[in-house]
Design a protein around this motif. Structure first.
Motif, short mmCIF file in Angstrom:
data_model
loop_
_atom_site.label_atom_id
_atom_site.label_comp_id
_atom_site.label_asym_id
_atom_site.label_seq_id
_atom_site.Cartn_x
_atom_site.Cartn_y
_atom_site.Cartn_z
N ILE A 27 0.86 -1.18 0.00
CA ILE A 27 0.00 0.00 0.00
C ILE A 27 0.90 1.23 0.00
O ILE A 27 1.85 1.30 0.78
CB ILE A 27 -0.93 0.02 1.24
N LEU A 28 0.61 2.18 -0.87
CA LEU A 28 1.43 3.37 -0.95
C LEU A 28 0.86 4.47 -0.07
O LEU A 28 -0.36 4.58 0.10
CB LEU A 28 1.53 3.86 -2.39
N ILE A 35 5.86 7.37 -3.45
CA ILE A 35 6.75 7.02 -4.56
C ILE A 35 7.99 6.30 -4.03
O ILE A 35 8.49 5.34 -4.64
CB ILE A 35 7.14 8.29 -5.34
N ALA A 36 8.50 6.74 -2.88
CA ALA A 36 9.65 6.07 -2.27
C ALA A 36 9.31 4.63 -1.89
O ALA A 36 10.12 3.71 -2.08
CB ALA A 36 10.12 6.85 -1.04
N ILE A 37 8.10 4.43 -1.35
CA ILE A 37 7.67 3.06 -1.02
C ILE A 37 7.57 2.22 -2.28
O ILE A 37 8.01 1.05 -2.31
CB ILE A 37 6.31 3.10 -0.28
N ILE A 153 -2.77 6.02 -9.18
CA ILE A 153 -2.67 5.44 -10.53
C ILE A 153 -1.43 4.56 -10.67
O ILE A 153 -1.49 3.45 -11.23
CB ILE A 153 -2.66 6.57 -11.58
N ALA A 154 -0.32 5.04 -10.14
CA ALA A 154 0.92 4.26 -10.19
C ALA A 154 0.77 2.94 -9.44
O ALA A 154 1.22 1.89 -9.90
CB ALA A 154 2.08 5.06 -9.62
N SER A 155 0.10 3.00 -8.29
CA SER A 155 -0.12 1.79 -7.51
C SER A 155 -0.96 0.78 -8.29
O SER A 155 -0.69 -0.43 -8.26
CB SER A 155 -0.83 2.15 -6.19
N GLY A 156 -1.97 1.27 -9.00
CA GLY A 156 -2.83 0.37 -9.77
C GLY A 156 -2.08 -0.33 -10.88
O GLY A 156 -2.26 -1.54 -11.11
N ASP A 162 -6.60 -3.56 -6.80
CA ASP A 162 -6.97 -3.76 -5.39
C ASP A 162 -6.02 -2.96 -4.49
O ASP A 162 -6.45 -2.30 -3.53
CB ASP A 162 -6.91 -5.24 -5.01
N ALA A 163 -4.74 -3.01 -4.82
CA ALA A 163 -3.76 -2.23 -4.06
C ALA A 163 -4.00 -0.73 -4.24
O ALA A 163 -3.83 0.06 -3.30
CB ALA A 163 -2.34 -2.59 -4.52
N ALA A 164 -4.44 -0.33 -5.44
CA ALA A 164 -4.72 1.08 -5.70
C ALA A 164 -5.89 1.56 -4.85
O ALA A 164 -5.86 2.67 -4.29
CB ALA A 164 -5.01 1.30 -7.18
N PHE A 165 -6.94 0.74 -4.75
CA PHE A 165 -8.08 1.12 -3.93
C PHE A 165 -7.72 1.19 -2.45
O PHE A 165 -8.19 2.06 -1.71
CB PHE A 165 -9.24 0.14 -4.15
N ASN A 166 -6.87 0.27 -2.01
CA ASN A 166 -6.40 0.33 -0.62
C ASN A 166 -5.57 1.59 -0.38
O ASN A 166 -5.66 2.21 0.69
CB ASN A 166 -5.58 -0.92 -0.30
N THR A 167 -4.76 1.94 -1.37
CA THR A 167 -3.99 3.18 -1.27
C THR A 167 -4.92 4.39 -1.18
O THR A 167 -4.68 5.32 -0.41
CB THR A 167 -3.06 3.33 -2.49
#
Length: 269
Positions: A27-28, A35-37, A153-156, A162-167
């Motif tokens: 999760i970001l 971005i670092a994560i 968007i980058a996370s997705g 799913d990770a993007a929605f959690n972010t």
């Protein structure tokens, strides 16, 4: 020193939230830290090192646009956060990503909110948000949420939607907590009715950097003359003003209203 300690404590809270809630579930967080994560998860470079390197250009901007004191506290925060990310172990304390995103966002918002209350920032997009909030009466949490669309968007694309929605949940929770703690954008209008108008005016002008409008008033029942003082302050200044009013005239009547908007000259620093 008090502000420095608050900034360090808030930064450690943020770093702990990242390593316990965000990083184990990919999760970001918000801003450059997110971005670092992201880079820390897909490269062998430690997240703490990446966080420090990415923040260097914005720290230079901060020196010229937000002042040396703010920048000094921000540098302290960036170093404390980067060291926390580097030294604290990454541990998955919850197996539920949605719970991790929610509680991680809450603790991150708590840490960043404390940093803002101490007149610093955790670096990254916080510097941009602080600069915009200084010029206009925008809530910081809302600004940060708007700036962080690229992180979602980058996370997705990298970790799945799913990770993007959690972010997105984490960023939303973080923004709400920040706005609950950092209330400088909230303006209040005070109407102070007192029999010690000149003394009240002098005390307030000495201690509070705000303009005051004075008017003559008269009690409808008693017929006694009173002075009416009108002033607009930030939510941060309310406690100080109430103490000054109480010390100057314990019998003063004070009406406090939340102000929707201020047009004209108003000191925002």
């Amino acid at each position: 020193m008090k502000n420095f300690l608050i900034v360090v404590a808030g930064s450690v809270i943020v770093g702990t939230a990242y390593n316990l809630f965000f990083i184990p579930h990919k999760i970001l967080s918000s801003g450059l830290s997110g971005i670092a994560i992201l880079l820390g998860l897909i490269t062998p470079v430690n997240t703490g090192v990446l966080n420090f390197v990415l923040n260097l250009p914005l720290l230079v901007l901060s020196v010229f646009k937000l002042g040396k004191k703010f920048t000094l506290l921000t540098v302290s925060s960036v170093i404390s956060l980067s060291l926390s990310l580097y030294l604290l172990p990454v541990v998955k304390i919850s197996s539920e990503p949605i719970l991790s995103s929610l509680f991680g966002g809450i603790f991150t918002g708590l840490g960043i909110g404390l940093i803002f209350r101490a007149s610093g920032s955790s670096g990254g997009f916080d510097i941009i948000a602080m600069f915009l909030a200084k010029k206009k009466d925008f809530p910081l949490g809302a600004i940060l949420s708007a700036l962080n669309g690229v992180v979602v968007i980058a996370s997705g694309f990298v970790f799945g939607w799913d990770a993007a929605f959690n972010t997105l949940v984490a960023i939303f929770a973080c923004g709400k907590v920040i706005d609950a703690i950092h209330t400088r954008h909230i303006k209040l209008t005070l109407m102070i009715i007192t029999s010690k108008g000149e003394e009240m005016k002098t005390r307030l002008l000495e201690k509070v950097y705000r303009g005051i409008t004075m008017m003559d008033g008269k009690g409808a029942y008693s017929g006694d003359s009173r002075k009416i003082l009108l002033m607009v302050i930030t939510r941060y200044e309310l406690t100080e003003v109430k103490n000054l009013v109480r010390e100057t005239d314990p019998g003063a009547f004070v009406n406090i209203l939340e102000t929707a908007e201020v047009v004209g000259s108003f000191h925002r620093n």
